[in-house]
Design a protein around this motif. Structure first.
Motif, PDB file in Angstrom:
ATOM      1  N   GLU A  82      26.635 -70.685  59.429  1.00  0.00           N
ATOM      2  CA  GLU A  82      26.052 -71.972  59.033  1.00  0.00           C
ATOM      3  C   GLU A  82      25.593 -72.777  60.243  1.00  0.00           C
ATOM      4  O   GLU A  82      25.118 -73.905  60.100  1.00  0.00           O
ATOM      5  CB  GLU A  82      27.074 -72.780  58.219  1.00  0.00           C
ATOM      6  CG  GLU A  82      27.408 -72.142  56.880  1.00  0.00           C
ATOM      7  CD  GLU A  82      28.410 -72.967  56.076  1.00  0.00           C
ATOM      8  OE1 GLU A  82      28.883 -73.997  56.590  1.00  0.00           O
ATOM      9  OE2 GLU A  82      28.718 -72.576  54.933  1.00  0.00           O
ATOM     10  N   LYS A  87      21.531 -75.008  57.935  1.00  0.00           N
ATOM     11  CA  LYS A  87      22.921 -75.379  57.584  1.00  0.00           C
ATOM     12  C   LYS A  87      23.490 -74.490  56.487  1.00  0.00           C
ATOM     13  O   LYS A  87      24.428 -74.861  55.789  1.00  0.00           O
ATOM     14  CB  LYS A  87      23.009 -76.855  57.144  1.00  0.00           C
ATOM     15  CG  LYS A  87      22.426 -77.840  58.149  1.00  0.00           C
ATOM     16  CD  LYS A  87      23.100 -77.741  59.494  1.00  0.00           C
ATOM     17  CE  LYS A  87      22.507 -78.738  60.484  1.00  0.00           C
ATOM     18  NZ  LYS A  87      23.059 -78.566  61.858  1.00  0.00           N
ATOM     19  N   GLU A  88      22.914 -73.301  56.339  1.00  0.00           N
ATOM     20  CA  GLU A  88      23.391 -72.342  55.350  1.00  0.00           C
ATOM     21  C   GLU A  88      23.358 -70.928  55.923  1.00  0.00           C
ATOM     22  O   GLU A  88      22.504 -70.619  56.776  1.00  0.00           O
ATOM     23  CB  GLU A  88      22.537 -72.386  54.072  1.00  0.00           C
ATOM     24  CG  GLU A  88      22.710 -73.640  53.242  1.00  0.00           C
ATOM     25  CD  GLU A  88      22.030 -73.530  51.884  1.00  0.00           C
ATOM     26  OE1 GLU A  88      21.955 -72.398  51.351  1.00  0.00           O
ATOM     27  OE2 GLU A  88      21.578 -74.572  51.369  1.00  0.00           O
ATOM     28  N   LYS A  89      24.247 -70.091  55.438  1.00  0.00           N
ATOM     29  CA  LYS A  89      24.270 -68.680  55.804  1.00  0.00           C
ATOM     30  C   LYS A  89      23.317 -67.925  54.882  1.00  0.00           C
ATOM     31  O   LYS A  89      23.453 -67.988  53.661  1.00  0.00           O
ATOM     32  CB  LYS A  89      25.698 -68.134  55.661  1.00  0.00           C
ATOM     33  CG  LYS A  89      25.846 -66.655  55.919  1.00  0.00           C
ATOM     34  CD  LYS A  89      27.297 -66.228  55.724  1.00  0.00           C
ATOM     35  CE  LYS A  89      27.446 -64.718  55.867  1.00  0.00           C
ATOM     36  NZ  LYS A  89      28.845 -64.264  55.681  1.00  0.00           N
ATOM     37  N   VAL A  90      22.345 -67.215  55.466  1.00  0.00           N
ATOM     38  CA  VAL A  90      21.366 -66.515  54.636  1.00  0.00           C
ATOM     39  C   VAL A  90      21.430 -64.989  54.804  1.00  0.00           C
ATOM     40  O   VAL A  90      20.797 -64.253  54.037  1.00  0.00           O
ATOM     41  CB  VAL A  90      19.930 -67.011  54.916  1.00  0.00           C
ATOM     42  CG1 VAL A  90      19.773 -68.448  54.437  1.00  0.00           C
ATOM     43  CG2 VAL A  90      19.582 -66.889  56.395  1.00  0.00           C
ATOM     44  N   LYS A 134      14.668 -66.904  50.827  1.00  0.00           N
ATOM     45  CA  LYS A 134      15.836 -67.797  50.801  1.00  0.00           C
ATOM     46  C   LYS A 134      15.624 -68.991  51.725  1.00  0.00           C
ATOM     47  O   LYS A 134      15.912 -70.141  51.367  1.00  0.00           O
ATOM     48  CB  LYS A 134      17.091 -67.047  51.258  1.00  0.00           C
ATOM     49  CG  LYS A 134      17.700 -66.098  50.263  1.00  0.00           C
ATOM     50  CD  LYS A 134      18.994 -65.524  50.868  1.00  0.00           C
ATOM     51  CE  LYS A 134      19.616 -64.492  49.966  1.00  0.00           C
ATOM     52  NZ  LYS A 134      20.860 -63.927  50.570  1.00  0.00           N
ATOM     53  N   ILE A 138      15.119 -73.263  50.991  1.00  0.00           N
ATOM     54  CA  ILE A 138      15.911 -74.324  51.624  1.00  0.00           C
ATOM     55  C   ILE A 138      15.013 -75.302  52.384  1.00  0.00           C
ATOM     56  O   ILE A 138      15.162 -76.521  52.272  1.00  0.00           O
ATOM     57  CB  ILE A 138      16.947 -73.706  52.591  1.00  0.00           C
ATOM     58  CG1 ILE A 138      17.911 -72.799  51.820  1.00  0.00           C
ATOM     59  CG2 ILE A 138      17.738 -74.795  53.326  1.00  0.00           C
ATOM     60  CD1 ILE A 138      18.765 -71.916  52.721  1.00  0.00           C
TER      61      ILE A 138
END
Length: 240
Positions: A82, A87-90, A134, A138
């Motif tokens: 993250e 701010k995200e795991k892709v 993805k 976001i």
């Protein structure tokens, strides 16, 4: 009779005065010095030397895992965490894949970097097109994320996001963190300390010598010239 008795006594006396046989002398005892003993110390077994795959028989467009061909790189694959601008795991897991031709160029460039006491550290490598979608969901901004309908060179296996670190693992100062979107990350930003300019110059010039080109707004992004015509891919690696 008396004379006989006296003669007999004389014989007894003479016999008793003879030397008694001396006791056999025993040789002096020999005490051997005990041998010094040591606790047995097991010999350390040398670590088995890691063997790497070769590119023999592989087409230049084949996808390969870079760590299978060299251990000279470092990795901080941010999109498997993250710690990135999304701010995200892709990514499901952290792996660095590229096409064979990209891997060959990276290994050659890294050899030159090693001669100067540094090595390549990866933030991102090949990116499956499904991951690009993805990211677009976001942040749907082409200034930061390429439109997945068209794809990017990351989706073709010909682009990498990198920095340099010493062989002891200390990152060189490039002036900003990875994925900093601002003028300070531009290649033409010269209002920076000289050591930062020197570090960026080392990265850029060495990568260009091995067939890569940069983009103006991101000091960390490099595309392999020979990879721009490849097709967008959605190859996905397996996670343990």
């Amino acid at each position: 009779m008396t004379n006989r008795i006296c003669f007999f006594l004389l014989l007894v006396l003479i016999s008793s005065c003879k030397d008694k046989p001396s006791e056999e002398k025993k040789p002096d005892q020999v005490f051997e010095e005990p041998m010094e003993t040591f606790d047995s110390v097991p010999l350390e077994k040398p670590e088995p030397q890691k063997t790497f795959l070769t590119f023999e028989g592989l087409a230049d467009t084949t996808f390969v895992r870079l760590a299978d061909f060299s251990d000279g790189f470092a990795y901080d694959l941010r999109y498997a965490t993250e710690n990135n601008f999304l701010k995200e795991k892709v990514y499901d897991c952290a792996e660095c894949y590229t096409r064979v031709k990209t891997a060959k160029a990276l290994i050659a460039a890294n050899s030159d970097f090693h001669d100067q006491g540094v090595r390549i550290k990866f933030f991102d490598c090949y990116r499956p097109n499904s991951v690009q979608y993805k990211m677009w969901e976001i942040v749907s901004n082409p200034q930061y994320v390429a439109n997945p309908d068209k794809g990017s060179i990351h989706n073709k296996g010909g682009a990498v996001d990198i920095t340099l670190e010493t062989l002891e693992g200390e990152e060189l100062d490039m002036g900003t963190d990875f994925d900093f979107f601002g003028k300070r990350a531009y290649h033409d930003m010269t209002d920076l300390p000289q050591n930062i300019l020197d570090n960026r110059k080392l990265l850029k010039e060495t990568m260009e010598q091995h067939g890569f080109w940069s983009i103006r707004t991101e000091w960390w992004h490099y595309n392999l010239s020979a990879g721009s015509n490849d097709k967008v891919a959605d190859f996905k690696w397996e996670c343990d």
